[in-house]
Scaffold this active site. Structure first.
Site, PDB file in Angstrom:
ATOM      1  N   THR A 134     -11.293  -2.495   6.158  1.00 35.91           N
ATOM      2  CA  THR A 134     -10.617  -1.616   7.117  1.00 35.91           C
ATOM      3  C   THR A 134     -11.154  -1.848   8.529  1.00 35.91           C
ATOM      4  O   THR A 134     -10.388  -1.913   9.498  1.00 35.91           O
ATOM      5  CB  THR A 134     -10.808  -0.137   6.704  1.00 35.91           C
ATOM      6  OG1 THR A 134     -10.206   0.023   5.429  1.00 35.91           O
ATOM      7  CG2 THR A 134     -10.162   0.807   7.692  1.00 35.91           C
TER       8      THR A 134
ATOM      9  N   CYS B 263      28.872  -0.471 -11.202  1.00 34.02           N
ATOM     10  CA  CYS B 263      29.347  -1.678 -10.522  1.00 34.02           C
ATOM     11  C   CYS B 263      29.595  -2.787 -11.548  1.00 34.02           C
ATOM     12  O   CYS B 263      30.539  -2.685 -12.315  1.00 34.02           O
ATOM     13  CB  CYS B 263      28.388  -2.074  -9.418  1.00 34.02           C
ATOM     14  SG  CYS B 263      29.213  -3.012  -8.120  1.00 34.02           S
TER      15      CYS B 263
ATOM     16  N   LEU C 285       0.835  -1.208   0.000  1.00 29.98           N
ATOM     17  CA  LEU C 285       0.000   0.000   0.000  1.00 29.98           C
ATOM     18  C   LEU C 285       0.866   1.253   0.000  1.00 29.98           C
ATOM     19  O   LEU C 285       0.355   2.363  -0.142  1.00 29.98           O
ATOM     20  CB  LEU C 285      -0.926   0.015   1.221  1.00 29.98           C
ATOM     21  CG  LEU C 285      -2.074  -0.997   1.189  1.00 29.98           C
ATOM     22  CD1 LEU C 285      -2.931  -0.856   2.440  1.00 29.98           C
ATOM     23  CD2 LEU C 285      -2.942  -0.809  -0.052  1.00 29.98           C
TER      24      LEU C 285
ATOM     25  N   GLU D 271      23.616   5.910  -7.516  1.00 27.11           N
ATOM     26  CA  GLU D 271      22.153   6.014  -7.417  1.00 27.11           C
ATOM     27  C   GLU D 271      21.685   6.066  -5.966  1.00 27.11           C
ATOM     28  O   GLU D 271      20.612   6.590  -5.671  1.00 27.11           O
ATOM     29  CB  GLU D 271      21.495   4.853  -8.173  1.00 27.11           C
ATOM     30  CG  GLU D 271      21.603   3.457  -7.547  1.00 27.11           C
ATOM     31  CD  GLU D 271      22.913   2.714  -7.851  1.00 27.11           C
ATOM     32  OE1 GLU D 271      23.896   3.373  -8.252  1.00 27.11           O
ATOM     33  OE2 GLU D 271      22.947   1.477  -7.670  1.00 27.11           O
TER      34      GLU D 271
ATOM     35  N   HIS E 130      28.022   2.885  -6.213  1.00 28.44           N
ATOM     36  CA  HIS E 130      26.598   3.032  -6.556  1.00 28.44           C
ATOM     37  C   HIS E 130      26.133   4.469  -6.345  1.00 28.44           C
ATOM     38  O   HIS E 130      25.583   4.793  -5.292  1.00 28.44           O
ATOM     39  CB  HIS E 130      25.755   2.088  -5.694  1.00 28.44           C
ATOM     40  CG  HIS E 130      25.973   0.651  -5.998  1.00 28.44           C
ATOM     41  ND1 HIS E 130      25.193  -0.049  -6.886  1.00 28.44           N
ATOM     42  CD2 HIS E 130      26.911  -0.204  -5.569  1.00 28.44           C
ATOM     43  CE1 HIS E 130      25.633  -1.290  -6.982  1.00 28.44           C
ATOM     44  NE2 HIS E 130      26.676  -1.414  -6.184  1.00 28.44           N
TER      45      HIS E 130
HETATM   46  N1  GLN Z   1      29.182  -8.969  -9.036  1.00 27.57           N
HETATM   47  C1  GLN Z   1      30.077  -7.863  -8.990  1.00 27.57           C
HETATM   48  C2  GLN Z   1      30.962  -7.897  -7.760  1.00 27.57           C
HETATM   49  O1  GLN Z   1      30.637  -8.553  -6.793  1.00 27.57           O
HETATM   50  C3  GLN Z   1      29.333  -6.539  -9.067  1.00 27.57           C
HETATM   51  C4  GLN Z   1      28.459  -6.262  -7.901  1.00 27.57           C
HETATM   52  C5  GLN Z   1      27.427  -5.186  -8.153  1.00 27.57           C
HETATM   53  O2  GLN Z   1      27.118  -4.868  -9.299  1.00 27.57           O
HETATM   54  N2  GLN Z   1      26.831  -4.674  -7.079  1.00 27.57           N
HETATM   55  O3  GLN Z   1      31.968  -7.251  -7.720  1.00 27.57           O
END
Ligand code: GLN
Length: 543
Positions: free
Chosen positions: A194, A384, A17, A512, A510
């Protein structure tokens, strides 16, 4: 500062939800009134954390600065509030039992029978209060995962009841999120599910203070009155939550329904100030009135489940708004690129992002997509595993190492350009053992990365076991792939670029995970801009 006040958010009738969005929206409004707020999520499953879960099971695993592998709702908390979360913001049943059982083995309860009540519930309450007791927050919002009535959430619900019972009269409140289904054939909104879900909460000793009702149609006064009467709440505490065009509309929808005001009244806090939402409204204005449009191909292995790439999709929303550009994502299953005619599938794109991931499936498709981007000048962003594939592709097709591979895919490759990190080789257990969390990275002066970030030392979050093999650094640099971001302590390559390409960037971290509404990530902002430039160049050529 006086100790924190606690708001619990429970869910009923069905899952999905959007408790995380409601909790984040409420937190945003309270923060915009000048309060210091954090959100935490308590999940009823037995895994210690979601780090070992397949994304198909539970969506993306969100990583915090302090290296916790957490539920994707923490991503929403950060994106809405623009403040980092930590290990303490996500607790599972597994973690609670693990710590109680460890204490039992240490002899902490010597002589006692260890039981769900009080030992498990005490441990849950101790964790409920951890962030509140730091003195940093006025209000701690706790989202309880799952639905009321589930066997596995019972100890959490019981701990919420005890928190309410222990606390002062306005220190703890409970918001119950529920669904008001619309029966098309009867042409009616129905309140019965509800009523039943509130009854189930009451059986556990909890009277919700506020109902937030998810609905496809506005709630008429008589329905609100009925809900108030049967669920024993004030009519002003029946909050309508209509389906929204974007999740970022929800804070303003909740403001219109006065959810924040109701919460402050019930917590005995002043509520005369209006939330300052100007920046948020500006963001929505840009989001909803784009001047341009681009299509980005997101190449990944879990594309059937969009939640698997939640943070990437949201980072594109932030970066799109920043550029006043609508970003369409075309989800591309990497295995489908193994076909001969894969170039046709990529032809209409304005940029390609190759996503993070694990394992061999679809890897050659990713490499084909990267080759296409490299050869045609299409903007490319690898994250990555996406960065690791870019290194493999370049080694194979440019640096003259046709056998190059990552040892994750081929243990016996002649040219392991991506290899397992040294300290990972001795690790045998899976949970929480990757290189996790924030690490510093130094950027090469004059590189695209340093221009984009506007500085030379950055910090980004990680989750991986494999790395760029520095034994190949010289050969790859000589062939034209530059390692422009490096960890200052270990020399681990964090960023690769092709300076001769309009926009070709691969990152081991990462980005993001750090993009928020108020702070769109610069790499995403500039990648979208590169895609926009690609579109205008295409237009010029067409003329
Ligand atoms: N599999 C890759 C590693 O372990 C990349 C990991 C990922 O993309 N988070 O290094």
């Amino acid at each position: 500062m006086a100790s924190a006040k606690y708001v619990f958010v429970t869910g009923g009738v069905t899952s999905s939800l959007g408790k995380g969005i409601i909790a984040s929206s409420l937190a945003k409004l309270l923060q915009a009134r000048g309060l210091s707020v954090t959100i935490q999520k308590f999940d009823p499953y037995i895994n210690i954390d979601p780090g070992t879960l397949n994304p198909y099971e539970h969506g993306e695993c969100y990583v915090t600065d302090d290296g916790a592998e957490t539920d994707l709702d923490l991503g929403h908390y950060e994106r809405f509030l623009n403040i980092p979360t930590s290990q303490a913001n996500n607790v599972t049943t597994g973690r609670i039992y693990n710590s109680v059982i460890t204490k039992e083995r240490e002899g902490a309860y010597l002589g006692k029978t260890v039981q769900v009540i009080p030992h498990i519930t005490d441990e849950i309450k101790r964790n409920f209060r951890l962030l509140g007791e730091t003195g940093k927050y006025d209000i701690v919002i706790t989202e309880i995962g799952g639905c009321v009535g589930d066997i596995e959430s019972l100890p959490f619900i019981e701990a919420v009841r005890q928190m309410n019972w222990d606390a002062g009269p306005d220190d703890v409140i409970v918001i119950h999120l529920t669904l008001i289904p619309y029966l098309k054939t009867a042409g009616e909104l129905k309140t019965k599910p509800t009523q039943h879900s509130v009854k189930s909460l009451l059986e556990s000793g909890i009277q919700p203070d506020i109902l937030v009702c998810r609905t496809e149609h506005p709630l008429p006064h008589d329905i609100r009155k009925k809900l108030a009467l049967f669920c024993n709440v004030h009519i002003n505490s029946v909050i309508e939550s209509l389906d929204a065009e974007t999740i970022y509309d929800v804070p303003l929808m909740m403001k219109r329904e006065k959810l924040d005001e109701q919460v402050l009244v019930k917590l005995g806090l002043p509520h005369d100030r209006e939330p300052a939402m100007d920046g948020w409204k500006e963001f929505l204005g840009r989001l909803k009135n784009p001047l341009e449009e681009v299509t980005i191909g997101l190449v990944g292995k879990y594309v059937e489940l969009r939640d698997a790439y939640k943070s990437i999709a949201e980072a594109f929303v932030h970066a799109g708004a920043q550029n006043e550009c609508k970003v369409n994502i075309r989800w591309i299953q990497s295995e489908t690129l193994n076909r001969e005619d894969y170039r046709e599938m990529l032809d209409e794109l304005d940029g390609i992002l190759v996503a993070p991931g694990f394992g061999e499936r679809g890897i050659e498709g990713k490499i084909s997509a990267i080759r296409y981007a490299r050869e045609t000048g299409l903007p490319f962003f690898g994250i990555c595993l996406g960065m690791q594939c870019a290194v493999v592709e370049f080694a194979r097709n440019v640096a003259g190492l046709p056998e190059a591979a990552s040892t994750e895919m081929n243990r016996n490759t002649a040219h392991p350009v991506i290899d397992m990190m040294e300290d990972q080789k001795k690790i045998t257990t899976k949970g929480g053992t990757m290189r996790l969390g924030a690490y510093p990275c130094d950027l090469r002066k004059g590189s695209k990365a340093s221009l984009i970030y506007g500085k030379t030392r950055i910090s980004e979050r990680h989750r991986h076991r494999y790395e760029f093999n520095n034994a190949y650094l010289e050969a790859l640099e000589a062939a034209g792939m530059h390692a422009t971001g490096v960890n200052p302590d270990t020399g681990l390559v964090e960023i690769v670029e092709l300076p001769d390409h309009p926009w070709f960037v691969g990152v081991q971290f990462h980005p993001e995970l750090k993009s928020t509404v108020m702070n769109p990530h610069p790499l995403f902002v500039r990648f979208v801009r590169a895609a926009m430039e690609h579109v205008s160049n295409k237009r010029l050529v067409a003329k």
